[in-house]
Design a protein around this motif. Structure first.
Motif, PDB file in Angstrom:
ATOM      1  N   LEU A  48      -5.243   4.250   0.726  1.00 49.70           N
ATOM      2  CA  LEU A  48      -3.882   4.151   1.283  1.00 49.70           C
ATOM      3  C   LEU A  48      -3.928   3.838   2.776  1.00 49.70           C
ATOM      4  O   LEU A  48      -3.211   2.947   3.262  1.00 49.70           O
ATOM      5  CB  LEU A  48      -3.124   5.473   1.044  1.00 49.70           C
ATOM      6  CG  LEU A  48      -1.825   5.666   1.837  1.00 49.70           C
ATOM      7  CD1 LEU A  48      -0.739   4.698   1.350  1.00 49.70           C
ATOM      8  CD2 LEU A  48      -1.311   7.100   1.720  1.00 49.70           C
ATOM      9  N   LYS A  85       2.755   6.205  -7.312  1.00 48.41           N
ATOM     10  CA  LYS A  85       1.797   7.159  -7.886  1.00 48.41           C
ATOM     11  C   LYS A  85       2.295   8.592  -7.729  1.00 48.41           C
ATOM     12  O   LYS A  85       2.177   9.408  -8.643  1.00 48.41           O
ATOM     13  CB  LYS A  85       0.439   7.009  -7.206  1.00 48.41           C
ATOM     14  CG  LYS A  85      -0.339   5.817  -7.718  1.00 48.41           C
ATOM     15  CD  LYS A  85      -1.631   5.651  -6.945  1.00 48.41           C
ATOM     16  CE  LYS A  85      -2.292   4.328  -7.271  1.00 48.41           C
ATOM     17  NZ  LYS A  85      -3.241   3.911  -6.251  1.00 48.41           N
ATOM     18  N   GLU A  86       2.838   8.904  -6.552  1.00 50.49           N
ATOM     19  CA  GLU A  86       3.342  10.271  -6.313  1.00 50.49           C
ATOM     20  C   GLU A  86       4.428  10.624  -7.332  1.00 50.49           C
ATOM     21  O   GLU A  86       4.464  11.730  -7.848  1.00 50.49           O
ATOM     22  CB  GLU A  86       3.908  10.394  -4.887  1.00 50.49           C
ATOM     23  CG  GLU A  86       2.868  10.405  -3.788  1.00 50.49           C
ATOM     24  CD  GLU A  86       2.221  11.764  -3.545  1.00 50.49           C
ATOM     25  OE1 GLU A  86       2.654  12.750  -4.160  1.00 50.49           O
ATOM     26  OE2 GLU A  86       1.265  11.825  -2.765  1.00 50.49           O
ATOM     27  N   GLY A 111      -4.903   0.345   3.398  1.00 45.97           N
ATOM     28  CA  GLY A 111      -3.786  -0.559   3.086  1.00 45.97           C
ATOM     29  C   GLY A 111      -2.751  -0.606   4.196  1.00 45.97           C
ATOM     30  O   GLY A 111      -2.301  -1.689   4.577  1.00 45.97           O
ATOM     31  N   ARG A 157       3.056  10.861 -11.024  1.00 49.70           N
ATOM     32  CA  ARG A 157       2.127  11.970 -11.266  1.00 49.70           C
ATOM     33  C   ARG A 157       2.799  13.330 -11.112  1.00 49.70           C
ATOM     34  O   ARG A 157       2.123  14.358 -11.165  1.00 49.70           O
ATOM     35  CB  ARG A 157       0.945  11.859 -10.312  1.00 49.70           C
ATOM     36  CG  ARG A 157       0.055  10.708 -10.694  1.00 49.70           C
ATOM     37  CD  ARG A 157      -1.066  10.533  -9.724  1.00 49.70           C
ATOM     38  NE  ARG A 157      -1.809   9.310 -10.019  1.00 49.70           N
ATOM     39  CZ  ARG A 157      -2.811   8.868  -9.288  1.00 49.70           C
ATOM     40  NH1 ARG A 157      -3.202   9.549  -8.234  1.00 49.70           N
ATOM     41  NH2 ARG A 157      -3.446   7.756  -9.606  1.00 49.70           N
ATOM     42  N   ASP A 158       4.103  13.312 -10.856  1.00 51.64           N
ATOM     43  CA  ASP A 158       4.810  14.579 -10.725  1.00 51.64           C
ATOM     44  C   ASP A 158       5.492  14.883 -12.062  1.00 51.64           C
ATOM     45  O   ASP A 158       6.477  14.237 -12.431  1.00 51.64           O
ATOM     46  CB  ASP A 158       5.854  14.454  -9.598  1.00 51.64           C
ATOM     47  CG  ASP A 158       6.555  15.774  -9.340  1.00 51.64           C
ATOM     48  OD1 ASP A 158       6.334  16.721 -10.119  1.00 51.64           O
ATOM     49  OD2 ASP A 158       7.315  15.852  -8.370  1.00 51.64           O
ATOM     50  N   ALA A 205       0.840  -1.205   0.000  1.00 49.33           N
ATOM     51  CA  ALA A 205       0.000   0.000   0.000  1.00 49.33           C
ATOM     52  C   ALA A 205       0.868   1.246   0.000  1.00 49.33           C
ATOM     53  O   ALA A 205       0.615   2.197  -0.747  1.00 49.33           O
ATOM     54  CB  ALA A 205      -0.915  -0.013   1.232  1.00 49.33           C
ATOM     55  N   ARG A 253       1.611   3.936  -3.186  1.00 49.22           N
ATOM     56  CA  ARG A 253       1.403   5.386  -3.054  1.00 49.22           C
ATOM     57  C   ARG A 253       2.650   6.162  -3.530  1.00 49.22           C
ATOM     58  O   ARG A 253       2.532   7.158  -4.254  1.00 49.22           O
ATOM     59  CB  ARG A 253       1.089   5.710  -1.594  1.00 49.22           C
ATOM     60  CG  ARG A 253       1.010   7.166  -1.273  1.00 49.22           C
ATOM     61  CD  ARG A 253       2.274   7.632  -0.581  1.00 49.22           C
ATOM     62  NE  ARG A 253       2.455   9.048  -0.747  1.00 49.22           N
ATOM     63  CZ  ARG A 253       3.473   9.709  -0.244  1.00 49.22           C
ATOM     64  NH1 ARG A 253       4.402   9.096   0.430  1.00 49.22           N
ATOM     65  NH2 ARG A 253       3.586  11.001  -0.454  1.00 49.22           N
ATOM     66  N   LYS A 265      -7.535  15.340  -6.953  1.00 50.22           N
ATOM     67  CA  LYS A 265      -6.288  15.223  -6.195  1.00 50.22           C
ATOM     68  C   LYS A 265      -6.382  16.003  -4.887  1.00 50.22           C
ATOM     69  O   LYS A 265      -6.868  17.142  -4.873  1.00 50.22           O
ATOM     70  CB  LYS A 265      -5.116  15.760  -7.019  1.00 50.22           C
ATOM     71  CG  LYS A 265      -4.599  14.785  -8.049  1.00 50.22           C
ATOM     72  CD  LYS A 265      -3.350  15.328  -8.689  1.00 50.22           C
ATOM     73  CE  LYS A 265      -2.845  14.403  -9.777  1.00 50.22           C
ATOM     74  NZ  LYS A 265      -1.678  14.959 -10.464  1.00 50.22           N
ATOM     75  N   ASN A 314      -0.662  14.133  -4.384  1.00 50.06           N
ATOM     76  CA  ASN A 314      -0.868  13.667  -5.762  1.00 50.06           C
ATOM     77  C   ASN A 314      -1.824  12.480  -5.871  1.00 50.06           C
ATOM     78  O   ASN A 314      -2.055  11.972  -6.956  1.00 50.06           O
ATOM     79  CB  ASN A 314       0.477  13.312  -6.415  1.00 50.06           C
ATOM     80  CG  ASN A 314       1.209  14.554  -6.873  1.00 50.06           C
ATOM     81  OD1 ASN A 314       0.587  15.536  -7.290  1.00 50.06           O
ATOM     82  ND2 ASN A 314       2.512  14.548  -6.773  1.00 50.06           N
ATOM     83  N   LEU A 315      -2.344  12.039  -4.730  1.00 53.26           N
ATOM     84  CA  LEU A 315      -3.373  10.987  -4.760  1.00 53.26           C
ATOM     85  C   LEU A 315      -4.729  11.667  -4.651  1.00 53.26           C
ATOM     86  O   LEU A 315      -4.858  12.699  -3.980  1.00 53.26           O
ATOM     87  CB  LEU A 315      -3.215  10.019  -3.591  1.00 53.26           C
ATOM     88  CG  LEU A 315      -1.909   9.227  -3.435  1.00 53.26           C
ATOM     89  CD1 LEU A 315      -2.097   8.110  -2.420  1.00 53.26           C
ATOM     90  CD2 LEU A 315      -1.446   8.648  -4.752  1.00 53.26           C
TER      91      LEU A 315
END
Lengths: 242, 242
Positions: free
Chosen positions: B99, A12-13, B102, A16-17, A5, A9, B131, B90-91
């Motif tokens: 998250l 994704k961070e 999890g 997505r930057d 988990a 995360r 976001k 960013n999530l």
């Protein structure tokens, strides 16, 4: 599950930057094309694709240090780390949760560099596969450096230390842009006490199939990677206990 | 029954005593507010109770789990919404909640159920795909509290949850906090007198790391001989109560 988990995360961070993606993947490519263009227009052999590509892949990893350190420092400043410290996540979940997702990103950066280099005339052989394998130890060093600085510094300090110092040290003391023998003396001695030039020479030896020259560079890189990882874990645990 | 039992809890930073021999019991299902001026020791107390900071001396038990010897047990029964916004920027809203599921080790089914439940409870339906970093301060605080609640904590810590919010956002958050009263034990720190008076079952007033007075808002007003809770607070902190 908990680790997955958290690492999910982190992935994704990072993805997505847009700054991470454009700098991490784009900047090494720009350098590769630029220096290859220079090489095509000068009479001497300065940036030959065969020796330039391993250097650029190592230099590109210095940005990984910046991004990983920035991510951790931002988490600390935003109090997200504080929140997560009150959950059942263990220290190992945190450390591997940060480090593991960055490793595939580092390899992706390396693969993209080699694809671009192939377009610029690099002959792709089985040695490229070995270059990917050996760059893992280099990536572990740069990722650990990011974990270390991210645990110690503020976001502002990370910008200065990792954005300027680490990238410049990697650039100047790695022999990517010029032969260190041209400078010689104390400069060369200091460079060979640090891991950057060893990382580049390791990758050059592997790519060129010159496996006899892997030593002693692999030991320097692995030693620095292990020492930096231990220091990063120690610093992170100290932060957790604080 | 007591949810929190604090005995001689002390935290010293070099020669500064942030919390000095704090003794306090908080009942199960109670909403307890810690009030005090800056540097009173409220946040340090919360950090010790949530195992973020080790006490220099003393102990506290949260539903039987010691903050000194059983941090894992403590972490399994608490939720915290820190003073600063603690969301992954960013999530999106849903991903932030997932998250937290999890990292608490929930199964996929339970994660989906809890996430949907909190999205409905906090009114996130319209913004669940947005976001977190793009949300307004009020919505980020809501999300921060929802993230603290998702693990179904028995004790919830809210460290200045409405700091910097406008009147409407604050009022909406108060409604959410009120809806939780009696279901779980809530420990709230705040600078807003009307917030403490309106929400709390009991209030503890701290100054320089010491608990000065303890009681219901009405008891504290009576003690200070005033109808206004803010005046009672000022009198107590200034030491005008005999």
């Amino acid at each position: 599950m908990k680790f997955a988990a958290f690492s999910g995360r982190v992935t994704k961070e990072i993805l997505r930057d847009p700054v991470t993606l454009s700098f991490g993947l784009g900047f090494p490519l720009v350098l590769l094309f630029l220096l290859s263009a220079i090489q095509a227009n000068i009479p001497i052999s300065l940036f030959e694709i065969k020796s330039l590509t391993p250097g650029i892949t190592v230099f590109g990893l210095s940005f990984v240090t910046l991004f990983s350190a920035m991510l951790i420092a931002k988490d600390r400043e935003s109090a997200l780390t504080e929140r997560l410290f009150t959950t059942p996540l263990t220290a190992a979940d945190f450390i591997f949760g940060y480090a593991v997702p960055i490793l595939p990103l580092s390899l992706a950066q390396c693969i993209i560099c080699y694809i671009a280099a192939a377009a610029l005339g690099l002959k792709l052989t089985v040695t490229v596969i070995w270059a990917f394998v050996f760059i893992i130890s280099v990536a572990v060093f740069f990722i650990s450096l990011g974990l270390l600085f991210g645990s110690m510094l503020t976001v502002k300090q990370v910008g200065g230390i990792c954005g300027a110092l680490v990238t410049n040290l990697t650039a100047w003391l790695s022999g990517v842009w010029f032969d260190l023998n041209l400078v010689g003396g104390a400069f060369k001695k200091i460079a060979y006490l640090l891991p950057f030039v060893h990382a580049v020479e390791l990758e050059r030896a592997v790519l060129n199939g010159d496996y006899g020259n892997i030593m002693p560079h692999i030991w320097w890189v692995a030693g620095y990677a292990a020492a930096t990882l231990i220091a990063a874990v120690f610093m992170f645990l100290r932060r957790m206990k604080k | 029954m007591e949810a929190v039992n604090i005995k001689n809890l002390t935290k010293k930073y070099k020669d500064v005593t942030a919390v000095d021999k704090l003794n306090l019991c908080i009942h199960k299902g109670e909403l307890f507010s810690l009030l005090g001026v800056n540097g009173a020791g409220k946040t340090t107390t919360v950090k010790m109770l949530t195992c973020l900071v080790k006490p220099t001396d003393g102990n506290a038990e949260l539903l039987g789990h010691s903050i000194v010897t059983d941090c894992a047990g403590v972490k399994s029964i608490i939720g915290i919404s820190p003073q600063e916004t603690a969301v992954a920027p960013n999530l999106n809203v849903r991903e932030n909640l997932i998250l937290m599921c999890g990292v608490h080790g929930f199964s996929r089914e339970k994660s989906r159920f809890k996430t949907d439940e909190l999205i409905n409870l906090f009114g996130f339906k319209e913004i669940s795909g947005k976001k977190a970093g793009k949300l307004s301060g009020g919505w980020q605080r809501r999300l921060s509290i929802a993230m603290a609640l998702i693990s179904e904590p028995e004790i919830l810590f809210l460290d200045e949850p409405t700091l910097g919010l406008d009147v409407i956002a604050r009022s909406e958050l108060w409604d959410i906090i009120r809806s939780l009263k009696g279901k779980i034990t809530i420990i709230l720190t705040t600078h807003y007198m009307e917030e403490a008076e309106s929400l709390s079952d009991r209030v503890g007033i701290m100054k320089d790391g010491v608990l000065l007075e303890l009681g219901t808002p009405d008891e504290l007003k009576k003690l200070a001989g005033t109808d206004k809770f803010e005046d009672a607070f000022i009198s107590i902190v200034r030491g005008n109560i005999k």
